[in-house]
Write a protein that holds these residues in place. Structure first.
Motif, PDB file in Angstrom:
ATOM      1  N   GLN A   1       0.817  -1.214   0.000  1.00 55.19           N
ATOM      2  CA  GLN A   1       0.000   0.000   0.000  1.00 55.19           C
ATOM      3  C   GLN A   1       0.849   1.263   0.000  1.00 55.19           C
ATOM      4  N   GLY A   2       2.034   1.176   0.548  1.00 60.97           N
ATOM      5  CA  GLY A   2       2.947   2.317   0.548  1.00 60.97           C
ATOM      6  C   GLY A   2       4.229   1.977  -0.181  1.00 60.97           C
ATOM      7  N   MET A   3       4.105   1.366  -1.349  1.00 56.34           N
ATOM      8  CA  MET A   3       5.272   0.831  -2.049  1.00 56.34           C
ATOM      9  C   MET A   3       6.314   1.897  -2.364  1.00 56.34           C
TER      10      MET A   3
ATOM     11  N   LEU B   1      19.549  -1.510  -0.434  1.00 59.57           N
ATOM     12  CA  LEU B   1      18.944  -2.635  -1.150  1.00 59.57           C
ATOM     13  C   LEU B   1      18.313  -2.156  -2.451  1.00 59.57           C
ATOM     14  N   PRO B   2      18.366  -2.976  -3.497  1.00 63.15           N
ATOM     15  CA  PRO B   2      17.738  -2.586  -4.760  1.00 63.15           C
ATOM     16  C   PRO B   2      16.217  -2.519  -4.617  1.00 63.15           C
ATOM     17  N   SER B   3      15.599  -1.690  -5.429  1.00 64.99           N
ATOM     18  CA  SER B   3      14.162  -1.454  -5.299  1.00 64.99           C
ATOM     19  C   SER B   3      13.329  -2.715  -5.510  1.00 64.99           C
ATOM     20  N   PHE B   4      13.772  -3.629  -6.372  1.00 64.79           N
ATOM     21  CA  PHE B   4      12.972  -4.832  -6.609  1.00 64.79           C
ATOM     22  C   PHE B   4      12.819  -5.674  -5.343  1.00 64.79           C
ATOM     23  N   MET B   5      13.766  -5.535  -4.405  1.00 67.27           N
ATOM     24  CA  MET B   5      13.671  -6.300  -3.159  1.00 67.27           C
ATOM     25  C   MET B   5      12.455  -5.882  -2.332  1.00 67.27           C
ATOM     26  N   ALA B   6      12.015  -4.651  -2.487  1.00 69.67           N
ATOM     27  CA  ALA B   6      10.811  -4.213  -1.780  1.00 69.67           C
ATOM     28  C   ALA B   6       9.620  -5.053  -2.215  1.00 69.67           C
ATOM     29  N   TYR B   7       9.530  -5.322  -3.506  1.00 69.49           N
ATOM     30  CA  TYR B   7       8.440  -6.157  -4.024  1.00 69.49           C
ATOM     31  C   TYR B   7       8.586  -7.609  -3.570  1.00 69.49           C
TER      32      TYR B   7
ATOM     33  N   ILE C   1       6.608 -11.950  -0.224  1.00 69.36           N
ATOM     34  CA  ILE C   1       6.844 -13.037   0.736  1.00 69.36           C
ATOM     35  C   ILE C   1       5.957 -12.847   1.957  1.00 69.36           C
ATOM     36  N   GLU C   2       5.897 -11.622   2.451  1.00 69.05           N
ATOM     37  CA  GLU C   2       5.104 -11.359   3.649  1.00 69.05           C
ATOM     38  C   GLU C   2       3.605 -11.512   3.378  1.00 69.05           C
ATOM     39  N   LEU C   3       3.132 -10.954   2.291  1.00 63.90           N
ATOM     40  CA  LEU C   3       1.698 -10.987   1.986  1.00 63.90           C
ATOM     41  C   LEU C   3       1.225 -12.407   1.650  1.00 63.90           C
ATOM     42  N   ILE C   4       1.852 -13.009   0.662  1.00 64.58           N
ATOM     43  CA  ILE C   4       1.441 -14.348   0.225  1.00 64.58           C
ATOM     44  C   ILE C   4       1.790 -15.389   1.288  1.00 64.58           C
ATOM     45  N   GLY C   5       2.992 -15.265   1.838  1.00 65.13           N
ATOM     46  CA  GLY C   5       3.401 -16.192   2.891  1.00 65.13           C
ATOM     47  C   GLY C   5       2.493 -16.118   4.104  1.00 65.13           C
ATOM     48  N   GLY C   6       2.049 -14.917   4.430  1.00 67.31           N
ATOM     49  CA  GLY C   6       1.134 -14.760   5.557  1.00 67.31           C
ATOM     50  C   GLY C   6      -0.160 -15.528   5.356  1.00 67.31           C
ATOM     51  N   VAL C   7      -0.701 -15.455   4.153  1.00 60.70           N
ATOM     52  CA  VAL C   7      -1.932 -16.192   3.839  1.00 60.70           C
ATOM     53  C   VAL C   7      -1.672 -17.698   3.900  1.00 60.70           C
ATOM     54  N   LEU C   8      -0.569 -18.128   3.296  1.00 63.68           N
ATOM     55  CA  LEU C   8      -0.254 -19.561   3.290  1.00 63.68           C
ATOM     56  C   LEU C   8      -0.087 -20.101   4.707  1.00 63.68           C
TER      57      LEU C   8
END
Length: 134
Positions: A29-31, A43-49, A54-61
């Motif tokens: 939401q605040g990317m 850290l490179p910007s792609f690491m934010a994604y 990992i946090e969003l999808i992993g949290g659901v899993l």
């Protein structure tokens, strides 16, 4: 495993899943700010994604008990990275304790998995104890 252990692990799994989901959602939401923060610590910007996913999808899993051990490893690696890059400067200040606790919870899930009220035993029937191992 005994029932008390499984219930305790279920509680850890559910709250850990919720916490990571909320943190991943917040990052997405605040990317723009997340990318700036990652850049500020080198850290490179792609690491934010990557971390947000990992946090969003992993949290659901993890919440549903699916691929719990694998996601536990991913969470642990993410937290080790966060602790090394950000939290070591003030190891017990500024909510670093929260990261240590989440790290230990993630390691627990990675080592034990979670069978009670979990999808792992149904989806990965051929795996030992119904848990996907990392």
């Amino acid at each position: 495993m005994n029932k008390s252990f499984e219930i305790g692990t279920l509680l850890l799994r559910v709250i850990t899943g919720i916490i990571f989901f909320v943190h991943g959602l917040s990052k997405f939401q605040g990317m723009e700010g997340t990318i700036q923060f990652f850049g500020s610590i080198g850290l490179p910007s792609f690491m934010a994604y990557v971390i947000a996913a990992i946090e969003l999808i992993g949290g659901v899993l993890v919440f549903f008990g699916l691929a719990t051990r694998i996601v536990g490893v991913l969470f642990a690696l993410t937290l080790i990275g966060a602790i090394i890059t950000v939290k070591l400067k003030a190891p017990f200040m500024g909510n670093a304790e929260f990261d240590y606790l989440l790290l230990l919870t993630s390691i627990h899930l990675a080592l034990t998995g979670s069978r009670f009220l979990a999808l792992d035993p149904f989806v990965f029937k051929g795996k030992k104890n119904g848990n996907v191992s990392a």
